[in-house]
Design a protein around this motif. Sequence first.
Motif, PDB file in Angstrom:
ATOM      1  N   ARG A  33       0.839  -1.209   0.000  1.00  0.00           N
ATOM      2  CA  ARG A  33       0.000   0.000   0.000  1.00  0.00           C
ATOM      3  C   ARG A  33       0.874   1.260   0.000  1.00  0.00           C
ATOM      4  N   PHE A  34       1.968   1.226   0.745  1.00  0.00           N
ATOM      5  CA  PHE A  34       2.883   2.365   0.755  1.00  0.00           C
ATOM      6  C   PHE A  34       3.453   2.596  -0.646  1.00  0.00           C
ATOM      7  N   ILE A  35       3.883   1.537  -1.295  1.00  0.00           N
ATOM      8  CA  ILE A  35       4.445   1.648  -2.645  1.00  0.00           C
ATOM      9  C   ILE A  35       3.375   2.150  -3.617  1.00  0.00           C
ATOM     10  N   ILE A  36       2.181   1.610  -3.529  1.00  0.00           N
ATOM     11  CA  ILE A  36       1.092   2.025  -4.416  1.00  0.00           C
ATOM     12  C   ILE A  36       0.814   3.519  -4.256  1.00  0.00           C
ATOM     13  N   GLN A  37       0.763   3.990  -3.016  1.00  0.00           N
ATOM     14  CA  GLN A  37       0.503   5.412  -2.790  1.00  0.00           C
ATOM     15  C   GLN A  37       1.588   6.288  -3.408  1.00  0.00           C
ATOM     16  N   GLU A  38       2.830   5.854  -3.334  1.00  0.00           N
ATOM     17  CA  GLU A  38       3.927   6.590  -3.965  1.00  0.00           C
ATOM     18  C   GLU A  38       3.776   6.581  -5.484  1.00  0.00           C
ATOM     19  N   VAL A  39       3.419   5.449  -6.039  1.00  0.00           N
ATOM     20  CA  VAL A  39       3.231   5.349  -7.489  1.00  0.00           C
ATOM     21  C   VAL A  39       2.105   6.287  -7.932  1.00  0.00           C
ATOM     22  N   ILE A  40       0.996   6.277  -7.219  1.00  0.00           N
ATOM     23  CA  ILE A  40      -0.130   7.152  -7.563  1.00  0.00           C
ATOM     24  C   ILE A  40       0.296   8.615  -7.480  1.00  0.00           C
ATOM     25  N   ARG A  41       1.041   8.953  -6.456  1.00  0.00           N
ATOM     26  CA  ARG A  41       1.531  10.326  -6.305  1.00  0.00           C
ATOM     27  C   ARG A  41       2.389  10.712  -7.511  1.00  0.00           C
ATOM     28  N   HIS A  42       3.265   9.807  -7.938  1.00  0.00           N
ATOM     29  CA  HIS A  42       4.094  10.069  -9.118  1.00  0.00           C
ATOM     30  C   HIS A  42       3.231  10.194 -10.377  1.00  0.00           C
ATOM     31  N   HIS A  43       2.228   9.337 -10.502  1.00  0.00           N
ATOM     32  CA  HIS A  43       1.349   9.404 -11.669  1.00  0.00           C
ATOM     33  C   HIS A  43       0.603  10.735 -11.711  1.00  0.00           C
ATOM     34  N   GLN A  44       0.114  11.167 -10.566  1.00  0.00           N
ATOM     35  CA  GLN A  44      -0.597  12.434 -10.520  1.00  0.00           C
ATOM     36  C   GLN A  44       0.346  13.582 -10.868  1.00  0.00           C
ATOM     37  N   ALA A  45       1.579  13.508 -10.406  1.00  0.00           N
ATOM     38  CA  ALA A  45       2.556  14.559 -10.715  1.00  0.00           C
ATOM     39  C   ALA A  45       2.902  14.590 -12.199  1.00  0.00           C
ATOM     40  N   SER A  46       2.799  13.428 -12.861  1.00  0.00           N
ATOM     41  CA  SER A  46       3.141  13.372 -14.292  1.00  0.00           C
ATOM     42  C   SER A  46       1.948  13.720 -15.180  1.00  0.00           C
ATOM     43  N   GLY A  47       0.804  13.982 -14.556  1.00  0.00           N
ATOM     44  CA  GLY A  47      -0.341  14.438 -15.341  1.00  0.00           C
ATOM     45  C   GLY A  47      -1.443  13.430 -15.584  1.00  0.00           C
ATOM     46  N   ALA A  48      -1.328  12.223 -14.999  1.00  0.00           N
ATOM     47  CA  ALA A  48      -2.445  11.280 -15.122  1.00  0.00           C
ATOM     48  C   ALA A  48      -3.621  11.852 -14.354  1.00  0.00           C
TER      49      ALA A  48
END
Length: 100
Positions: A83-98
């Motif tokens: 869950r920690f890794i997933i939250q980081e991935v989502i944060r990165h995705h949001q930062a990249s414009g997803a």
Amino acid sequence: MNDSTSTADATLRSYRESIDNIDAALVFMLAERFKVTQKVGEHKAATGMPAADPGREAAQIARLRALAKSANLDPEFSEKFLRFIIQEVIRHHQASGAAG
């Protein structure tokens, strides 16, 4: 220092060396994982897909819990870790414009 202490110290050093090697491998594996998830984020941003995919996340958590159980690792710990890794991935995705 007696032979018993010397042997105990050598044993501890050996264990710690193994831990250090495993930690290094974990860092490199996480780096590789984030390289791939960065590509996923770029793809999602380019195609207007949402940053999060709750169905995929649930399936991955269930899969990792089962793997953890078969590896004699606490499934609760594995879920928290994922869950920690997933939250980081989502944060990165949001930062990249997803889409958020």
